[in-house]
Motif scaffolding. Sequence first.
Motif, PDB file in Angstrom:
ATOM      1  N   GLU A  36       0.855  -1.195   0.000  1.00  0.00           N
ATOM      2  CA  GLU A  36       0.000   0.000   0.000  1.00  0.00           C
ATOM      3  C   GLU A  36       0.886   1.238   0.000  1.00  0.00           C
ATOM      4  O   GLU A  36       1.315   1.717   1.062  1.00  0.00           O
ATOM      5  CB  GLU A  36      -0.904  -0.028   1.241  1.00  0.00           C
ATOM      6  CG  GLU A  36      -2.049   0.924   1.126  1.00  0.00           C
ATOM      7  CD  GLU A  36      -2.896   1.005   2.381  1.00  0.00           C
ATOM      8  OE1 GLU A  36      -2.534   0.432   3.408  1.00  0.00           O
ATOM      9  OE2 GLU A  36      -3.922   1.708   2.311  1.00  0.00           O
ATOM     10  N   PRO A  37       1.191   1.789  -1.183  1.00  0.00           N
ATOM     11  CA  PRO A  37       2.133   2.909  -1.246  1.00  0.00           C
ATOM     12  C   PRO A  37       1.596   4.164  -0.555  1.00  0.00           C
ATOM     13  O   PRO A  37       0.394   4.407  -0.538  1.00  0.00           O
ATOM     14  CB  PRO A  37       2.310   3.159  -2.746  1.00  0.00           C
ATOM     15  CG  PRO A  37       1.151   2.518  -3.402  1.00  0.00           C
ATOM     16  CD  PRO A  37       0.685   1.415  -2.514  1.00  0.00           C
ATOM     17  N   SER A  38       2.535   4.969  -0.015  1.00  0.00           N
ATOM     18  CA  SER A  38       2.107   6.201   0.645  1.00  0.00           C
ATOM     19  C   SER A  38       2.270   7.403  -0.274  1.00  0.00           C
ATOM     20  O   SER A  38       1.784   8.477   0.025  1.00  0.00           O
ATOM     21  CB  SER A  38       2.903   6.416   1.937  1.00  0.00           C
ATOM     22  OG  SER A  38       4.264   6.584   1.650  1.00  0.00           O
ATOM     23  N   ASN A  39       2.971   7.237  -1.393  1.00  0.00           N
ATOM     24  CA  ASN A  39       3.111   8.349  -2.350  1.00  0.00           C
ATOM     25  C   ASN A  39       3.457   7.786  -3.737  1.00  0.00           C
ATOM     26  O   ASN A  39       3.594   6.563  -3.902  1.00  0.00           O
ATOM     27  CB  ASN A  39       4.172   9.349  -1.879  1.00  0.00           C
ATOM     28  CG  ASN A  39       5.522   8.687  -1.649  1.00  0.00           C
ATOM     29  OD1 ASN A  39       5.942   7.838  -2.430  1.00  0.00           O
ATOM     30  ND2 ASN A  39       6.199   9.046  -0.577  1.00  0.00           N
ATOM     31  N   GLN A  63       6.184   8.003  -5.640  1.00  0.00           N
ATOM     32  CA  GLN A  63       7.485   7.348  -5.795  1.00  0.00           C
ATOM     33  C   GLN A  63       7.403   5.905  -5.288  1.00  0.00           C
ATOM     34  O   GLN A  63       7.896   4.973  -5.935  1.00  0.00           O
ATOM     35  CB  GLN A  63       8.571   8.133  -5.025  1.00  0.00           C
ATOM     36  CG  GLN A  63       9.970   7.542  -5.156  1.00  0.00           C
ATOM     37  CD  GLN A  63      10.554   7.693  -6.564  1.00  0.00           C
ATOM     38  OE1 GLN A  63      10.373   8.712  -7.218  1.00  0.00           O
ATOM     39  NE2 GLN A  63      11.252   6.666  -7.044  1.00  0.00           N
ATOM     40  N   GLU A  64       6.753   5.737  -4.154  1.00  0.00           N
ATOM     41  CA  GLU A  64       6.602   4.380  -3.614  1.00  0.00           C
ATOM     42  C   GLU A  64       5.731   3.535  -4.530  1.00  0.00           C
ATOM     43  O   GLU A  64       5.980   2.343  -4.702  1.00  0.00           O
ATOM     44  CB  GLU A  64       5.973   4.431  -2.219  1.00  0.00           C
ATOM     45  CG  GLU A  64       6.997   4.367  -1.126  1.00  0.00           C
ATOM     46  CD  GLU A  64       6.367   4.263   0.259  1.00  0.00           C
ATOM     47  OE1 GLU A  64       7.096   4.562   1.191  1.00  0.00           O
ATOM     48  OE2 GLU A  64       5.175   3.910   0.404  1.00  0.00           O
ATOM     49  N   ALA A  65       4.710   4.161  -5.103  1.00  0.00           N
ATOM     50  CA  ALA A  65       3.840   3.419  -6.027  1.00  0.00           C
ATOM     51  C   ALA A  65       4.680   2.869  -7.174  1.00  0.00           C
ATOM     52  O   ALA A  65       4.527   1.714  -7.578  1.00  0.00           O
ATOM     53  CB  ALA A  65       2.733   4.319  -6.553  1.00  0.00           C
ATOM     54  N   SER A  97      -3.466  12.107  -8.242  1.00  0.00           N
ATOM     55  CA  SER A  97      -2.665  13.298  -7.948  1.00  0.00           C
ATOM     56  C   SER A  97      -1.241  13.076  -8.453  1.00  0.00           C
ATOM     57  O   SER A  97      -0.769  11.943  -8.526  1.00  0.00           O
ATOM     58  CB  SER A  97      -2.681  13.616  -6.454  1.00  0.00           C
ATOM     59  OG  SER A  97      -2.245  12.508  -5.723  1.00  0.00           O
ATOM     60  N   ARG A  98      -0.593  14.177  -8.812  1.00  0.00           N
ATOM     61  CA  ARG A  98       0.734  14.094  -9.459  1.00  0.00           C
ATOM     62  C   ARG A  98       1.866  14.416  -8.498  1.00  0.00           C
ATOM     63  O   ARG A  98       1.707  15.234  -7.600  1.00  0.00           O
ATOM     64  CB  ARG A  98       0.822  15.129 -10.595  1.00  0.00           C
ATOM     65  CG  ARG A  98       0.184  14.691 -11.851  1.00  0.00           C
ATOM     66  CD  ARG A  98       0.408  15.693 -12.983  1.00  0.00           C
ATOM     67  NE  ARG A  98      -0.596  15.448 -14.000  1.00  0.00           N
ATOM     68  CZ  ARG A  98      -0.499  14.488 -14.899  1.00  0.00           C
ATOM     69  NH1 ARG A  98       0.559  13.705 -14.915  1.00  0.00           N
ATOM     70  NH2 ARG A  98      -1.454  14.308 -15.782  1.00  0.00           N
ATOM     71  N   ALA A  99       3.002  13.783  -8.762  1.00  0.00           N
ATOM     72  CA  ALA A  99       4.235  14.123  -8.043  1.00  0.00           C
ATOM     73  C   ALA A  99       5.402  13.706  -8.929  1.00  0.00           C
ATOM     74  O   ALA A  99       5.235  12.949  -9.890  1.00  0.00           O
ATOM     75  CB  ALA A  99       4.288  13.408  -6.706  1.00  0.00           C
ATOM     76  N   VAL A 100       6.560  14.211  -8.584  1.00  0.00           N
ATOM     77  CA  VAL A 100       7.758  13.869  -9.352  1.00  0.00           C
ATOM     78  C   VAL A 100       8.216  12.467  -8.940  1.00  0.00           C
ATOM     79  O   VAL A 100       8.259  12.137  -7.758  1.00  0.00           O
ATOM     80  CB  VAL A 100       8.870  14.905  -9.087  1.00  0.00           C
ATOM     81  CG1 VAL A 100      10.182  14.476  -9.735  1.00  0.00           C
ATOM     82  CG2 VAL A 100       8.442  16.266  -9.617  1.00  0.00           C
ATOM     83  N   VAL A 101       8.527  11.655  -9.951  1.00  0.00           N
ATOM     84  CA  VAL A 101       8.962  10.278  -9.708  1.00  0.00           C
ATOM     85  C   VAL A 101      10.324  10.076 -10.397  1.00  0.00           C
ATOM     86  O   VAL A 101      10.508  10.499 -11.542  1.00  0.00           O
ATOM     87  CB  VAL A 101       7.929   9.277 -10.285  1.00  0.00           C
ATOM     88  CG1 VAL A 101       8.464   7.855 -10.267  1.00  0.00           C
ATOM     89  CG2 VAL A 101       6.610   9.377  -9.517  1.00  0.00           C
ATOM     90  N   ILE A 143       3.248   1.649   8.134  1.00  0.00           N
ATOM     91  CA  ILE A 143       3.072   0.310   7.559  1.00  0.00           C
ATOM     92  C   ILE A 143       2.577   0.457   6.117  1.00  0.00           C
ATOM     93  O   ILE A 143       1.555   1.094   5.875  1.00  0.00           O
ATOM     94  CB  ILE A 143       2.017  -0.516   8.336  1.00  0.00           C
ATOM     95  CG1 ILE A 143       2.338  -0.583   9.836  1.00  0.00           C
ATOM     96  CG2 ILE A 143       1.836  -1.909   7.724  1.00  0.00           C
ATOM     97  CD1 ILE A 143       3.347  -1.596  10.236  1.00  0.00           C
ATOM     98  N   SER A 144       3.305  -0.145   5.197  1.00  0.00           N
ATOM     99  CA  SER A 144       2.850  -0.159   3.795  1.00  0.00           C
ATOM    100  C   SER A 144       2.919  -1.551   3.199  1.00  0.00           C
ATOM    101  O   SER A 144       2.756  -1.727   1.997  1.00  0.00           O
ATOM    102  CB  SER A 144       3.708   0.799   2.953  1.00  0.00           C
ATOM    103  OG  SER A 144       3.346   2.125   3.237  1.00  0.00           O
ATOM    104  N   GLN A 145       3.223  -2.537   4.021  1.00  0.00           N
ATOM    105  CA  GLN A 145       3.254  -3.918   3.530  1.00  0.00           C
ATOM    106  C   GLN A 145       2.549  -4.829   4.532  1.00  0.00           C
ATOM    107  O   GLN A 145       2.812  -4.773   5.735  1.00  0.00           O
ATOM    108  CB  GLN A 145       4.711  -4.367   3.324  1.00  0.00           C
ATOM    109  CG  GLN A 145       4.797  -5.792   2.824  1.00  0.00           C
ATOM    110  CD  GLN A 145       6.193  -6.165   2.311  1.00  0.00           C
ATOM    111  OE1 GLN A 145       7.003  -5.307   2.002  1.00  0.00           O
ATOM    112  NE2 GLN A 145       6.451  -7.448   2.204  1.00  0.00           N
TER     113      GLN A 145
END
Length: 541
Positions: free
Chosen positions: A135-138, A140-142, A171-175, A263-265
């Motif tokens: 479960e990504p938090s942002n 980049q993690e996705a 929503s957008r972010a720099v990856v 927690i993301s896993q």
Amino acid sequence: MEKKLLLGAEAVAQGAIDAGISGVYAYPGTPSTEITEYIQRATEGNQASVHSRWATNEKTAFEAALGVSYSGRRSLVCMKHVGLNVAADAFMNAAITGVLGGLVLVVADDPSMHSSQNEQDSRYYGRFAMIPILEPSNQQEAYEMVSYGFEFSEILRLPVMLRITTRLSHSRAVVTPAEPRAQNKLNPERDRNKWILLPANARKNYHLLLTKQDALRQISEQSPYNRMISGSGERAVIAFGIAVNYAMEVITSHNLEIPLLRISQYPLPEKMVKQFTAQYSEILIAEEGYPLQEELLRGFSGDNRFRGRLDGTLPRTGELSPALLEKALLEFMGCANDTRHDTKQPAVIYQPVTYPLVVPRPPMLCKGCSHRDLFEAINRVMNDYPEKHVFGDIGCYTLGALPPYSTISSCVDMGASITMAKGAADAGLRPALCVIGDSTFTHSGITGLLDAVNDRSPLTVIISDNGTTAMTGGQDSAGTGRFFDICKGVGVDEAHIRSIVPLRKNMEENITIIREELEYEGVSVIIAQRECIHIRKTKNR
Ligand code: SF4
């Protein structure tokens, strides 16, 4: 590698391309549609060997992805949360067969029901199937988690679920992308027994799945995506997935010293959670979706140290937001009015104005839409009957439930219009009329029509064929141009498969045809064929 500004959905797609997928399978559904669209755009250009075509529904998509995995290659399968209900059979059994080439299922949940009929939490399905969940938090993690998920899937030989939500997807972010990886070589499964779920094999496989659970928990304990962030005091926060992002934003904005376990896993790293929770008198649980982890941590005996959605510290329904978490966290810490903390400063990271969740669309059919002329014709016929019941389905035409047409009386799930009309007809309702879109018909309406034919249930099905899956942005529709043959093949008498073109100039003729078929004591189908105006515009460009 060159940085990219990506939607969360696009980050998942880019992650899958770079992880070396050979195929992506999906049925469009907000907020998951953009994942496949991005891969399709990319494959058209420079990744031509990635197979990509819209599936008839989520179940067929999942099964095709499983076939790619059987061949030793990597596949991505994408759907929205309610789509997983449709794919549930294949999904649950894939946990028993296991996989060969990595298989990552991306499920996009829609808390607050921005464009869905419910807000179910797919983590329950992952837990139900006993497979790993990420479960990504942002963004980049996705991106990174997709590759991590494929590796994990191949090592454990299990499907991996990646759960995202609307806010992250849209929503957008720099990856920052990583070096792309080549596709796996074709290497079909040798151990065929594993994949034949006869009881003797299924029992063995189920036992194997159970024995993997300890390893899954161990991996979660070591996961780079699960870790503690130190702080001080008697109170602490456990945040999950995107709620980690919100919690960090509130903590940073207000200079809070509160300890955080992120927690993301899943499955939950039990030791880590026990070690963390033992130290604190109260713990706020921040998770997007249902209070799944809060309920587990409270347990049946009700450990009241845990606060969150269950006790009203956070709202029970709807989407979590930095603002909601900010309010709850400051109150939880007893510093809502404490001037040492800058409580006037809102900790908002996602500005709806900057990042609109969906393109604002008034809740009405487009001007010039064929559904308008169809609904007017239906209304004029149905006015002759004392009670006007028109069973509807999922698509733009659901808006026919609203004024000025108010034609549609029900909308439950994909394909339900035909089966509900059949049930009502069996119960004696006359006339039994339903309206279903072309894409929804192929998704899961066909089987309902077959039931009606088999039972000779007197009903009239109007297939509103606008040549596309319009509501999600115009993806291919599986039966375009072949509805007459499909209905005939299912067993509808060809004398009662009629075609109309819903245009104002044809209104009187269309009314006559609808009226004739409503009076017929058997199964009839009217194919109302006129392209969605947006598809026509795109073609004419
Ligand atoms: S998108 Fe197409 S089908 Fe949907 S309301 Fe607009 S014109 Fe009608």
